[in-house]
Design a protein around this motif. Structure first.
Motif, short mmCIF file in Angstrom:
data_model
loop_
_atom_site.label_atom_id
_atom_site.label_comp_id
_atom_site.label_asym_id
_atom_site.label_seq_id
_atom_site.Cartn_x
_atom_site.Cartn_y
_atom_site.Cartn_z
N UNK A 1 -25.57 40.71 50.11
CA UNK A 1 -25.53 40.08 51.43
C UNK A 1 -25.37 38.56 51.33
N UNK A 2 -25.09 38.09 50.13
CA UNK A 2 -24.87 36.66 49.93
C UNK A 2 -26.14 35.85 49.71
N UNK A 3 -27.26 36.52 49.46
CA UNK A 3 -28.53 35.83 49.23
C UNK A 3 -28.82 35.86 47.74
N UNK A 4 -28.71 34.70 47.12
CA UNK A 4 -28.89 34.60 45.67
C UNK A 4 -30.23 33.94 45.37
N UNK B 1 -29.67 28.13 48.54
CA UNK B 1 -28.76 27.98 49.68
C UNK B 1 -29.49 28.01 51.02
N UNK B 2 -30.58 28.77 51.10
CA UNK B 2 -31.33 28.89 52.36
C UNK B 2 -32.64 28.12 52.34
N UNK B 3 -32.90 27.38 51.26
CA UNK B 3 -34.12 26.59 51.11
C UNK B 3 -35.36 27.43 51.39
N UNK B 4 -35.41 28.60 50.75
CA UNK B 4 -36.52 29.53 50.94
C UNK B 4 -37.16 29.85 49.59
N UNK B 5 -38.47 29.70 49.52
CA UNK B 5 -39.25 30.00 48.32
C UNK B 5 -40.09 31.23 48.59
N UNK B 6 -40.17 32.13 47.62
CA UNK B 6 -41.02 33.31 47.72
C UNK B 6 -42.01 33.27 46.58
N UNK B 7 -43.28 33.31 46.92
CA UNK B 7 -44.35 33.29 45.93
C UNK B 7 -45.12 34.60 45.98
N UNK B 8 -45.43 35.13 44.81
CA UNK B 8 -46.26 36.33 44.69
C UNK B 8 -47.60 35.87 44.13
N UNK C 1 -38.48 41.09 41.94
CA UNK C 1 -37.24 40.57 41.39
C UNK C 1 -36.12 41.62 41.47
N UNK C 2 -36.45 42.84 41.11
CA UNK C 2 -35.46 43.91 41.19
C UNK C 2 -34.94 44.10 42.60
N UNK C 3 -35.84 44.00 43.57
CA UNK C 3 -35.45 44.17 44.97
C UNK C 3 -34.66 42.96 45.49
N UNK C 4 -35.07 41.76 45.11
CA UNK C 4 -34.37 40.56 45.58
C UNK C 4 -32.95 40.48 45.02
N UNK C 5 -32.76 40.97 43.83
CA UNK C 5 -31.42 40.95 43.23
C UNK C 5 -30.43 41.78 44.04
N UNK C 6 -30.93 42.81 44.71
CA UNK C 6 -30.05 43.65 45.54
C UNK C 6 -29.56 42.91 46.79
N UNK C 7 -30.23 41.83 47.16
CA UNK C 7 -29.81 41.06 48.33
C UNK C 7 -28.57 40.21 48.06
N UNK C 8 -28.15 40.14 46.81
CA UNK C 8 -26.92 39.39 46.48
C UNK C 8 -25.72 39.97 47.21
#
Length: 133
Positions: free
Chosen positions: A31-34, A52-59, A22-29
């Motif tokens: 680049x416009x990836x929320x 926006x990109x219809x992408x799911x990430x599962x851990x 989550x910490x890493x994904x938040x940094x992608x904002x």
């Protein structure tokens, strides 16, 4: 409402791998990836989703190794796929040991997918259609 309440509770107690990602994904904002975390959708709770990109990430932890859980995951992925979502799955160990690679994969896959806006855009006019008289 039970799903929403459960999602809220899960947001408060992310697993260590989920919190790290989550910490890493938040940094992608930048680049416009929320991404949203523990987002309820169609009766499921998604670990992370970029709407926006219809992408799911599962851990996935060890509980996803059993046959019954894998079957449920396949059904869930198929349901969401019919709505245009792509699901990426990573193990807790991958997030722990190769976080940069995981984030790079997520970033690359997100940027390779069209945005929801472009999916809803009108098709270009055919010859003779839409001409201004």
């Amino acid at each position: 409402m039970a799903v929403i309440a459960r999602a809220r509770a899960l947001r408060k107690r992310l697993t260590p791998a989920e919190a790290r990602l989550w910490g890493a994904l938040r940094r992608l904002r930048a680049e416009g990836l929320h991404f949203r975390r523990q987002a309820p959708m169609r009766g499921y709770i998604l670990d992370f989703v970029c709407i926006d990109r219809l992408l799911i990430v599962e851990v996935d932890g060890a509980s996803h190794d059993c046959e019954d859980r894998q079957r449920k995951d396949r059904v869930r992925d198929a349901v969401l796929s019919r709505e245009g979502f792509l699901t990426l799955r990573f193990s807790n160990l991958s997030v722990r040991d190769a976080l940069d690679d995981v984030v790079q994969t997520v970033r690359d896959r997100c940027l390779a997918r069209p945005t929801r806006l472009s999916l809803r855009a009108s098709p270009p006019p055919r010859d003779g259609e839409g001409d201004i008289l």
